[in-house]
Design an enzyme around this catalytic site. Structure first.
Site, PDB file in Angstrom:
ATOM      1  N   ARG A   1       0.864  -1.180   0.000  1.00 31.31           N
ATOM      2  CA  ARG A   1       0.000   0.000   0.000  1.00 31.31           C
ATOM      3  C   ARG A   1       0.899   1.229   0.000  1.00 31.31           C
ATOM      4  NH1 ARG A   1      -1.976  -3.568   3.939  1.00 31.31           N
ATOM      5  NH2 ARG A   1      -4.062  -4.424   3.487  1.00 31.31           N
TER       6      ARG A   1
ATOM      7  N   ARG B   1      -0.611  -1.735  -7.267  1.00 34.19           N
ATOM      8  CA  ARG B   1      -0.819  -2.846  -6.323  1.00 34.19           C
ATOM      9  C   ARG B   1      -1.674  -3.923  -6.981  1.00 34.19           C
ATOM     10  NH1 ARG B   1      -1.240  -4.271  -0.708  1.00 34.19           N
ATOM     11  NH2 ARG B   1      -3.360  -4.747  -0.018  1.00 34.19           N
TER      12      ARG B   1
ATOM     13  N   LYS C   1      -1.862  -2.649   7.949  1.00 35.74           N
ATOM     14  CA  LYS C   1      -3.052  -2.230   8.695  1.00 35.74           C
ATOM     15  C   LYS C   1      -3.107  -2.928  10.047  1.00 35.74           C
ATOM     16  CE  LYS C   1      -6.167  -0.939   4.928  1.00 35.74           C
ATOM     17  NZ  LYS C   1      -7.491  -1.184   4.310  1.00 35.74           N
TER      18      LYS C   1
ATOM     19  N   HIS D   1      -2.496   2.487  -6.146  1.00 39.78           N
ATOM     20  CA  HIS D   1      -3.323   1.305  -5.904  1.00 39.78           C
ATOM     21  C   HIS D   1      -3.472   0.462  -7.165  1.00 39.78           C
ATOM     22  CE1 HIS D   1      -5.497  -0.586  -2.685  1.00 39.78           C
ATOM     23  NE2 HIS D   1      -6.494  -0.884  -3.499  1.00 39.78           N
TER      24      HIS D   1
ATOM     25  N   TYR E   1      -9.593 -10.974  -7.453  1.00 34.21           N
ATOM     26  CA  TYR E   1      -8.683 -11.302  -8.549  1.00 34.21           C
ATOM     27  C   TYR E   1      -8.999 -12.651  -9.191  1.00 34.21           C
ATOM     28  CZ  TYR E   1      -5.989  -7.511  -6.501  1.00 34.21           C
ATOM     29  OH  TYR E   1      -5.608  -6.295  -6.008  1.00 34.21           O
TER      30      TYR E   1
ATOM     31  N   HIS F   1      -3.850  -8.940   3.172  1.00 39.43           N
ATOM     32  CA  HIS F   1      -5.293  -9.007   3.363  1.00 39.43           C
ATOM     33  C   HIS F   1      -5.607  -9.907   4.557  1.00 39.43           C
ATOM     34  CE1 HIS F   1      -6.238  -7.973  -1.126  1.00 39.43           C
ATOM     35  NE2 HIS F   1      -6.002  -6.901  -0.392  1.00 39.43           N
TER      36      HIS F   1
END
Length: 311
Positions: free
Chosen positions: A152, A258, A176, A255, A290, A281
């Protein structure tokens, strides 16, 4: 006894930042969503301690009437749920009135991506964009790291320089919720990183001798309040690189790079769970956007190798 409504929100945000370890951007997002929600309740003379499910649904209906996107409304409902979960745990409410409200869901859109040739052009152009040679070396390093790791943009610009020492084959990334993960570096990324470290360290040493400046702990230092390159600066930079690469700037964002990282890995045969780990994730369902790549690959596999598909 529950505190005043504004104190509900500020206490919740403080707890998210301190105890839950939520990222700064997540806390800011909660704050914006809940400020709008509080404005709605106050305009109707409602108190957070007495709100019902119907009141929250009325707020969501108003958001829809304002033309807010499904994703925005889903995020706001999530923020309200988290606030009431916290209120329940603190004993301010005996229930969570938002718990059983069905959200609008997110519009299922395929992630925007770039062709491998377009990414190659961006990487080539990155080393030519910048006012000075040092800027050009830095910009190439930024782009190589972004595409090699799928980080990110906030993770990339805030990388500590200590993580890049010693010509590493892997980088430790803090994502995150302060969760850490390891991401491998490609040979071009390691080469670009080594060149930038040499340039960066020389500039830091020169600044130290001239101004007795304190060395930065970040890989991409800047004079910003945080001490590293702001995300907005990198967003603007990547547009300049797109122009130099003759790729439409409207199609190029950090992004999107990414997404390109994940898409190109899957096209090359990578496992979906491996992509999940590399992207950071928490849930595999997030990575499943995806799967369209996998479906195309499986279709091609059948057409190429199934005996009934042969003419």
């Amino acid at each position: 006894m529950s505190p005043p409504d504004a104190r509900w929100i500020s206490t919740f945000l403080e707890a998210e930042a301190a105890e839950a370890g939520a990222a700064r951007n997540t806390v800011l997002s909660y704050g914006r969503d809940l400020a709008d929600f509080l404005s709605f309740t106050q305009s109707r003379g409602l108190a957070l301690a007495d709100l019902t499910r119907a009141d929250i649904e009325a707020y969501l209906i108003r958001c829809e009437a304002e033309g807010l996107a499904k994703s925005t409304r889903a995020r706001r409902l999530c923020s309200i749920r988290q606030l009431y979960r916290f209120a329940y745990e603190e004993g301010w409410r005996a229930d969570n009135p938002a718990l059983r409200i069905a959200g609008p869901g997110k519009a299922q859109r395929l992630p925007k991506t770039l062709a491998i040739e377009e990414v190659d052009a961006l990487l080539e152009a990155a080393g030519t964009v910048g006012r000075t040679e040092a800027d050009q070396i830095r910009n190439r390093c930024l782009m190589e790291l972004l595409y090699a790791t799928g980080m990110r943009v906030s993770e990339l610009v805030s990388l500590p320089v200590a993580a890049a020492r010693g010509n590493p084959q892997m980088l430790l990334v803090r994502g995150k919720g302060s969760k850490e993960r390891m991401v491998p570096l490609s040979p071009p990324a390691r080469e670009a990183l080594a060149a930038w470290l040499k340039t960066r360290d020389a500039a830091e040493e020169e600044a130290r001798l001239k101004r007795r400046a304190t060395p930065s702990r970040f890989l991409f230092p800047s004079g910003s309040k945080e001490g590293f390159m702001p995300r907005q600066t990198f967003h603007a930079l990547i547009k300049d690189i797109a122009v130099a690469a003759n790729v439409s700037p409207a199609r190029v964002t950090p992004h999107v790079l990414r997404h390109a990282f994940a898409t190109h890995l899957l096209q090359g045969g990578a496992d979906l769970r491996a992509i999940q780990m590399l992207l950071g994730h928490a849930d595999l369902s997030t990575t499943e956007i995806y799967t369209h790549v996998l479906e195309e690959r499986l279709r091609a596999l059948v057409l190429d190798h199934h005996p009934l598909a042969k003419p």
